[in-house]
Design a protein around this motif. Sequence first.
Motif, PDB file in Angstrom:
ATOM      1  N   CYS A  86       0.869  -1.173   0.000  1.00 58.24           N
ATOM      2  CA  CYS A  86       0.000   0.000   0.000  1.00 58.24           C
ATOM      3  C   CYS A  86       0.907   1.225   0.000  1.00 58.24           C
ATOM      4  O   CYS A  86       1.579   1.516   0.994  1.00 58.24           O
ATOM      5  N   SER A  87       0.959   1.923  -1.123  1.00 56.74           N
ATOM      6  CA  SER A  87       1.968   2.963  -1.316  1.00 56.74           C
ATOM      7  C   SER A  87       1.325   4.299  -1.671  1.00 56.74           C
ATOM      8  O   SER A  87       0.186   4.359  -2.144  1.00 56.74           O
ATOM      9  N   THR A  88       2.090   5.366  -1.464  1.00 50.02           N
ATOM     10  CA  THR A  88       1.640   6.707  -1.843  1.00 50.02           C
ATOM     11  C   THR A  88       2.096   7.026  -3.260  1.00 50.02           C
ATOM     12  O   THR A  88       3.120   6.538  -3.732  1.00 50.02           O
ATOM     13  N   LEU A  89       1.320   7.878  -3.942  1.00 48.42           N
ATOM     14  CA  LEU A  89       1.647   8.289  -5.309  1.00 48.42           C
ATOM     15  C   LEU A  89       2.678   9.408  -5.292  1.00 48.42           C
ATOM     16  O   LEU A  89       2.407  10.549  -5.651  1.00 48.42           O
ATOM     17  N   ALA A  94       7.087   5.553  -5.080  1.00 54.08           N
ATOM     18  CA  ALA A  94       7.332   4.701  -6.234  1.00 54.08           C
ATOM     19  C   ALA A  94       8.629   3.928  -6.073  1.00 54.08           C
ATOM     20  O   ALA A  94       8.699   2.726  -6.372  1.00 54.08           O
ATOM     21  N   THR A  97       8.212   1.201  -3.513  1.00 59.01           N
ATOM     22  CA  THR A  97       7.356   0.150  -4.037  1.00 59.01           C
ATOM     23  C   THR A  97       8.107  -0.756  -4.999  1.00 59.01           C
ATOM     24  O   THR A  97       7.964  -1.986  -4.964  1.00 59.01           O
ATOM     25  N   THR A 110      -2.352   1.903  -4.458  1.00 56.02           N
ATOM     26  CA  THR A 110      -1.948   3.274  -4.128  1.00 56.02           C
ATOM     27  C   THR A 110      -2.984   3.974  -3.261  1.00 56.02           C
ATOM     28  O   THR A 110      -4.185   3.760  -3.391  1.00 56.02           O
ATOM     29  N   LYS A 111      -2.468   4.812  -2.377  1.00 62.50           N
ATOM     30  CA  LYS A 111      -3.338   5.636  -1.535  1.00 62.50           C
ATOM     31  C   LYS A 111      -2.898   7.087  -1.666  1.00 62.50           C
ATOM     32  O   LYS A 111      -1.719   7.394  -1.822  1.00 62.50           O
ATOM     33  N   PRO A 203       0.436   1.283 -11.608  1.00 61.14           N
ATOM     34  CA  PRO A 203      -0.237   2.577 -11.480  1.00 61.14           C
ATOM     35  C   PRO A 203       0.522   3.713 -12.161  1.00 61.14           C
ATOM     36  O   PRO A 203       1.728   3.643 -12.389  1.00 61.14           O
ATOM     37  N   PHE A 206       4.293   5.258 -11.560  1.00 58.81           N
ATOM     38  CA  PHE A 206       5.224   4.208 -11.156  1.00 58.81           C
ATOM     39  C   PHE A 206       6.033   3.682 -12.341  1.00 58.81           C
ATOM     40  O   PHE A 206       7.128   3.170 -12.164  1.00 58.81           O
TER      41      PHE A 206
END
Length: 365
Positions: A86-89, A94, A97, A110-111, A203, A206
Motif C-alpha cells: 500500500c503505497s503513496t503516489l 514509487a 514500491t 496506491t493511496k 499505477p 510508477f
Amino acid sequence: MNQPANPSPRIFIIDDSALVRRVLTDALRKEGLFVMGSAADPIFALKRMERDWPDVIVLDMEMPRMDGLTFLRKIMKERPTPVIVCSTLTEQGAKLTLDAMAAGAVSVFTKAQQGIGESLQRLQKDLARAVKEACRARPKCSSTVVAAPITDVIPPADSPVSYRTTDRLVAIGTSTGGTQALEAVLSVLPAGSPGILIVQHMPEKFTAAFAKRLDSVCRIQVREACDGDRVHAGLALIAPGGRHMQVIRSGAQYRVRIIDGPAVSRHKPSVDVLFRSVAQAAGQNATGIIMTGMGDDGARGLKTMRDSGAHTVAQDEKSCVVFGMPREAIRMEAAAAVRPLSQIPQVIMAADSGAPARASSRAAS
C-alpha cells in the motif's frame, strides 16, 4: 460486523495509521473478505502472525521501528507470503514500491496523501480484487527469478550496436510478478537486441521509476514511452501507467502512440490494446510474449497477433508467479509455444532473425 462463515483468504493489515487500518478493514469486509487482524508496525505484526499466519498481507512501506521493506525481505526469506504494498503516489513512494516488488511483493495498491479515507473507500472493489488475485500468487524473492545465459543466440557483449531501422519488434505483456520477470529477462539481453514494447500493469507515476530502474541494470536502453517514440534495436519502451500504448507503421519505421481512453480488459494500459496494434502494424514481423499475471488481458490480442502471422509465446506455469494471463492465451490457442522464463531471452533474440527460438531444454506445455 460479522465475518464470513468460511473466510478465505485471511488478510492481515500492517500500517502505522489507525485511520488507514480501519478504512482498509471496513472496505475489505464490505467485499466479503476476512480481515483476521491488523498492526501498527511489523514487530507487533510478527508476534501476532506467529500464532496464525495469514494468506495475504497488506503492507505499508513507511513505518516506525521496522520499515515495510525490511519486514518484506525478512518474511520472503523465511516464509514467502503474497504481499500487497500500500503505497503513496509520490516519487519516494514509487521507489520504495519498486524495491518491494523486487523483494517479492506481488502487487501494489496506491493511496492518496490527502483524503486517504475517502480515496480508499472509492477503491475498495479494486483493493478486494487485488487481494483475491494475490492469494493465488506464488511469490518469489528476486534471487529465485533468473534467466539463463543466452550466449548461444546473441552476439558478444562488446559487439557494436547498429541503431538501424528495424523490420521486427517484440511486444511483451505482463502483470502480477512481471516486475521481477522483466528484470530477469531484459538484464541479460545484449545492447543490439530487437526493439521491445512492454505493457506492465502498474499505477500511473510508477512506470517511469520502473523504467529507470531497469535501465540501470540493462545493457539495452529502457525508458517510459512517449508519444511518437521510434522503435529501434537496443531500446525497450514501457507503456506509461494510466495510458494505452499502440504501435503504428511510419514508412519503414515503427513508432508508438500514447493515447487516453477507457480501460480495456479492466486495465489501462492494456496488453490487448498493444497486441492488437502490433498485429495490424507489424504482422509476421512481430513476436508477442505474454507472461505472468492475473486475469486475461492480452490473451485475445495475442490470438490476433498469431492470426496475423506473428510468432507468439506464453510463459509456462511453473515459472509464473500467477499463471492467469498465459493460461488464457494457451486456452485460446493464442500461443504457438510455451516457454519457461529462462528461455524468454532466447525468444526475443530469435525474433531478430525471424525464426522461433531454439529451446535449450524441453519446454513446458
